[in-house]
Design a protein around this motif. Structure first.
Motif, PDB file in Angstrom:
ATOM      1  N   GLU A 147       0.985  -1.081   0.045  1.00 47.17           N
ATOM      2  CA  GLU A 147      -0.117  -0.047  -0.515  1.00 47.17           C
ATOM      3  C   GLU A 147       0.685   0.984   0.156  1.00 47.17           C
ATOM      4  N   VAL A 178      -7.885 -10.594   0.018  1.00 49.48           N
ATOM      5  CA  VAL A 178      -9.247  -9.352  -0.837  1.00 49.48           C
ATOM      6  C   VAL A 178      -8.621  -8.569  -0.694  1.00 49.48           C
ATOM      7  N   ARG A 179      -7.907  -8.056   0.664  1.00 53.18           N
ATOM      8  CA  ARG A 179      -6.934  -5.913   0.620  1.00 53.18           C
ATOM      9  C   ARG A 179      -6.015  -6.382   0.049  1.00 53.18           C
ATOM     10  N   MET A 220      -5.757  -8.257  -3.148  1.00 48.91           N
ATOM     11  CA  MET A 220      -5.889  -8.558  -4.325  1.00 48.91           C
ATOM     12  C   MET A 220      -6.433  -6.526  -5.576  1.00 48.91           C
ATOM     13  N   ARG A 221      -6.758  -5.976  -3.504  1.00 49.17           N
ATOM     14  CA  ARG A 221      -8.138  -4.791  -4.177  1.00 49.17           C
ATOM     15  C   ARG A 221      -6.759  -3.956  -4.375  1.00 49.17           C
ATOM     16  N   THR A 222      -5.374  -4.769  -4.001  1.00 55.03           N
ATOM     17  CA  THR A 222      -4.597  -2.899  -3.288  1.00 55.03           C
ATOM     18  C   THR A 222      -3.934  -3.311  -4.909  1.00 55.03           C
ATOM     19  N   GLY A 223      -3.591  -4.211  -5.124  1.00 51.94           N
ATOM     20  CA  GLY A 223      -3.640  -4.924  -6.938  1.00 51.94           C
ATOM     21  C   GLY A 223      -1.987  -5.408  -7.307  1.00 51.94           C
TER      22      GLY A 223
END
Length: 207
Positions: A71, A95-96, A98-101
């Motif tokens: 992040e 999930v966290r 993957m959401r960050t990329g």
């Protein structure tokens, strides 16, 4: 003679000495340049953000976690592909990440073949992203050389406006438009209006 190209690097951040050594022994014989760090802080202090690279980071480490490190890199504008590894995986972490990329979230014990394949994919992606970032940087540098009027004309050319319409919108003569258009196209190294439009689109800051 052109200097030799600097090879892509695999950065490994893990507080486990054995894991760092294991990844070194796995990746270096395959021809990868590998640099290892025992903490996120050490990595942030020692990595080269200009280099084509991917990052393999453990989730749970003293101080900054692998997720927090990713992040922070995103906050700094990094386009480096990241693979998160963990011995304590769970759905919220994945999930966290993957959401960050992150491009993958892999649980220990690691499947070496899967990791190698994902690292190869990450380095290909890193090369593509690095080239794109360099192109955008070069476009923004050229864009900064335009005068305010040249930029106004360039924006209208990119929008598909003809010279007469631009002259009407800006309240200037057709000859003046032609001069500014020529200068803008020359400074931007654009050959067509469509080419210029693509450059201006690329140069826009991401939201």
């Amino acid at each position: 003679m052109k200097p030799a190209a600097v090879p892509p690097v695999v950065y490994v951040v893990d507080d486990d000495d054995a894991m760092r050594d294991s990844l070194l022994f796995l990746l270096e014989p395959l021809g990868h340049a590998v640099e290892v760090f025992a903490s996120a802080d050490a990595f942030l202090a020692g990595y080269d953000p200009r280099r084509v690279a991917c990052l393999v980071a453990d989730v749970r480490m003293p101080g900054m976690s692998g997720l927090a490190l990713h992040e922070e890199l995103v906050r700094r504008g990094s386009v480096m592909p990241v693979i998160i590894i963990t011995g304590h995986g769970d759905v919220p972490m994945a999930v966290r990440a993957m959401r960050t990329g992150a491009i993958d979230f892999i649980e220990k014990p690691l499947n070496n073949q899967v990791l190698i394949e994902r690292i190869d994919e990450a380095l290909r992606l890193a090369t593509t992203r690095h080239a794109a970032a360099q192109e955008i940087g070069a476009i923004r540098t050229r864009l900064a050389t335009l005068t305010a009027r040249e930029r106004e004309v360039a924006d209208l050319v990119a929008a598909g406006k003809q010279n007469k319409a631009i002259a009407h919108v800006l309240g200037i003569s057709l000859k003046t438009v032609e001069i500014h258009r020529h200068n803008a196209m020359d400074k931007m190294a654009a050959t067509t209006g469509a080419d210029l439009a693509r450059m201006l689109t690329l140069a826009r800051p991401e939201k």
